[in-house]
Design a protein around this motif. Structure first.
Motif, short mmCIF file in Angstrom:
data_model
loop_
_atom_site.label_atom_id
_atom_site.label_comp_id
_atom_site.label_asym_id
_atom_site.label_seq_id
_atom_site.Cartn_x
_atom_site.Cartn_y
_atom_site.Cartn_z
N VAL A 178 0.83 -1.20 0.00
CA VAL A 178 0.00 0.00 0.00
C VAL A 178 0.87 1.25 0.00
O VAL A 178 2.07 1.20 0.25
CB VAL A 178 -0.95 0.01 1.23
CG1 VAL A 178 -1.86 -1.21 1.19
CG2 VAL A 178 -0.15 0.04 2.53
N ASP A 179 0.22 2.36 -0.26
CA ASP A 179 0.92 3.65 -0.31
C ASP A 179 1.08 4.18 1.12
O ASP A 179 0.10 4.52 1.78
CB ASP A 179 0.13 4.63 -1.16
CG ASP A 179 0.88 5.95 -1.35
OD1 ASP A 179 2.11 5.95 -1.14
OD2 ASP A 179 0.22 6.95 -1.70
N VAL A 180 2.30 4.22 1.61
CA VAL A 180 2.58 4.67 2.97
C VAL A 180 3.39 5.97 2.92
O VAL A 180 4.42 6.05 2.24
CB VAL A 180 3.39 3.61 3.75
CG1 VAL A 180 3.75 4.13 5.15
CG2 VAL A 180 2.60 2.32 3.85
N PRO A 181 2.95 7.02 3.61
CA PRO A 181 3.72 8.27 3.66
C PRO A 181 4.90 8.13 4.62
O PRO A 181 4.82 8.50 5.79
CB PRO A 181 2.68 9.29 4.17
CG PRO A 181 1.73 8.47 4.98
CD PRO A 181 1.66 7.12 4.32
N TRP A 182 5.99 7.60 4.12
CA TRP A 182 7.12 7.23 4.98
C TRP A 182 7.74 8.43 5.69
O TRP A 182 8.27 8.30 6.79
CB TRP A 182 8.17 6.48 4.16
CG TRP A 182 7.70 5.12 3.76
CD1 TRP A 182 7.36 4.70 2.51
CD2 TRP A 182 7.49 4.00 4.63
NE1 TRP A 182 6.96 3.39 2.54
CE2 TRP A 182 7.03 2.93 3.83
CE3 TRP A 182 7.64 3.79 5.99
CZ2 TRP A 182 6.72 1.68 4.35
CZ3 TRP A 182 7.34 2.54 6.53
CH2 TRP A 182 6.89 1.51 5.70
N ARG A 183 7.71 9.57 5.09
CA ARG A 183 8.25 10.76 5.77
C ARG A 183 7.44 11.07 7.02
O ARG A 183 8.01 11.37 8.08
CB ARG A 183 8.24 11.96 4.81
CG ARG A 183 8.89 13.21 5.40
CD ARG A 183 8.99 14.32 4.34
NE ARG A 183 9.59 15.52 4.89
CZ ARG A 183 8.92 16.46 5.54
NH1 ARG A 183 7.61 16.33 5.71
NH2 ARG A 183 9.55 17.53 6.02
N LEU A 184 6.12 10.99 6.90
CA LEU A 184 5.26 11.21 8.06
C LEU A 184 5.48 10.12 9.11
O LEU A 184 5.49 10.40 10.31
CB LEU A 184 3.79 11.24 7.63
CG LEU A 184 2.76 11.47 8.73
CD1 LEU A 184 2.98 12.81 9.41
CD2 LEU A 184 1.34 11.39 8.16
N VAL A 185 5.66 8.89 8.66
CA VAL A 185 5.93 7.78 9.58
C VAL A 185 7.20 8.05 10.38
O VAL A 185 7.24 7.86 11.60
CB VAL A 185 6.05 6.45 8.81
CG1 VAL A 185 6.63 5.35 9.70
CG2 VAL A 185 4.69 6.02 8.27
N ALA A 186 8.25 8.50 9.70
CA ALA A 186 9.52 8.78 10.38
C ALA A 186 9.36 9.89 11.41
O ALA A 186 9.90 9.80 12.52
CB ALA A 186 10.58 9.16 9.35
#
Length: 430
Positions: A178-186
């Motif tokens: 799925v499309d994950v906003p990795w910057r926001l996750v970090a």
């Protein structure tokens, strides 16, 4: 009564003493698998709801509590290895009886509720796999778990059941698809975002309660007591053993928190971002796995719930039984082992009855699992306070009393759980 030797879960060594077939319950060997995962059905439901309701906002709990969780486990292991007594015995010897019995009572109640919802989750898992009456499947699940605990060594059936927990890695597959906003996750993983609402504080307590699991502290301490008595480690040998425990604890806790983070990210990416779930909404846990498992999502989830519940129930019931044994000062030996086994049976039976009642009244199982984690979070503070106070007593932990960093990290976790509970109370009465 048959007698046999039992293989330990931690290092595979054979015990030299003959014991009853069910005496492993008295030793409360939590097993490498259970300590490593720490993600029973209650934990999976809590992390799923955290991601569905609050997106990525609670990822920081699993990341920032890692050092404190490791520190607490190391203190528990050190206390047990040096004194050759479990946590409850040490707490009873060093502190006020009133505070000790209060902490133990809350711990036993929380464990019994946790057992109830895990048995309920097993019933739901079997219903997804084979169909049938949920009430009877729930009752059968509790009885099956009890039979396994009474007749089969934990290490033996854990070697089989641990493969069911591979279903948890489906959450890893989901976040890759799925499309994950990795910057926001970090960002959310290292910078706390706290909402001053009752719902958020309840979820924070639940995540803390299932991440800093009190029953694993008690269970690991009993494991160390048994290993220390069997090996007779002293001095340098003890220090070598503790270095091994430190390496294992760092790795196991990292694996546990990594799975929790993956569950939360997968739920946030599917239920929160795609389905726009918000706090309080009804959530389908299997929906999270649909991007990977498609029409088999319910079955994959069922395998994860079934395996994790069967692996978590023995240390849940066993640590509660050990706490009762220490409260009543039962002396070690075959008679004590039998008493603990009977308390374990009673605990599992009460949990099964409670699970049947929850089924009969059609209680939402996901919410029941979540509230079990909330209860754990609300009851963990007294236990952590007693444990951290023990870390300052040289007669209990030896040179560890001078390790201010471990003590500081442990106090940090204790203060955080207490602050969350106090904040929740303030918001509730406003």
């Amino acid at each position: 009564m048959r007698f046999r030797q039992k293989k330990t879960a931690l290092d595979g060594r054979m015990s030299g003493a003959a014991r009853p077939a069910h005496s492993w319950a008295a030793d409360v060997g939590p097993g490498l698998v259970t300590i490593a995962s720490d993600n029973d059905p209650s934990g999976l439901a809590t992390y799923t709801l955290a991601g569905a309701w609050y997106g990525f906002d609670l990822l920081w709990v699993c990341v920032l509590t890692y050092p404190s969780t490791v520190a607490l486990q190391l203190i528990a292991a050190r206390v047990a290895a040096i004194t050759r007594r479990g946590l409850t015995t040490n707490m009873r010897e060093h502190y006020s009886r009133l505070f000790f019995y209060f902490a133990v009572a809350r711990f036993v109640i929380a464990n019994t509720f946790n057992i109830a919802v895990d048995v309920l989750a097993m019933g739901i898992a079997l219903s997804s796999l084979v169909g049938g009456s949920l009430l009877w499947l729930t009752l059968a699940s509790g009885c099956a778990s009890l039979v396994l605990q009474w007749s089969v060594a934990y290490a033996r059936y854990a070697r089989v059941l641990k493969w069911l927990t591979l279903a948890m890695f489906a959450y890893v597959g989901v976040i890759l698809l799925v499309d994950v906003p990795w910057r926001l996750v970090a960002i959310r993983s290292v910078i706390p975002r706290v909402e001053w609402t009752e719902g958020y504080m309840s979820m924070l307590i639940a995540v803390l309660g299932t991440t800093v699991s009190p029953y694993l502290l008690f269970a690991q301490a009993e494991q160390e007591v048994r290993d220390a008595r069997e090996s007779g480690d002293r001095g340098e040998a003890l220090e070598r053993t503790m270095r091994g425990v430190r390496r294992d604890t760092l790795w196991r806790t990292a694996c546990s928190n990594a799975i929790a983070i993956c569950v939360m990210i997968a739920a946030a990416a599917t239920l929160h971002l795609l389905d726009h779930a918000s706090a309080g909404d009804t959530v389908s846990m299997s929906r999270v796995l649909e991007p990977l498992a498609h029409g088999y999502a319910r079955q994959v989830l069922a395998l994860a719930l079934l395996g994790s519940a069967l692996l978590a129930l023995p240390p849940l019931a066993g640590s509660a039984a050990q706490a009762v044994a220490s409260s009543f000062r039962w002396k070690r030996g075959e008679r004590r082992d039998r008493r603990i086994a009977y308390v374990l049976v009673a605990t599992i039976a009460l949990g099964t009855i409670a699970a049947v009642v929850l089924t009969h009244y059609h209680v939402d199982p996901v919410r029941a699992l979540y509230w079990s984690a909330v209860v754990n979070g609300m009851t963990v503070t007294p236990v952590l306070v007693l444990l951290v106070l023990l870390s300052s007593k040289r007669e209990a932990v030896g040179d560890l009393a001078a390790h201010w960093a471990l003590r500081a990290l442990s106090w940090l976790a204790t203060i955080a759980t207490a602050a969350a509970v106090i904040a929740h109370f303030i918001l509730e009465v406003q």
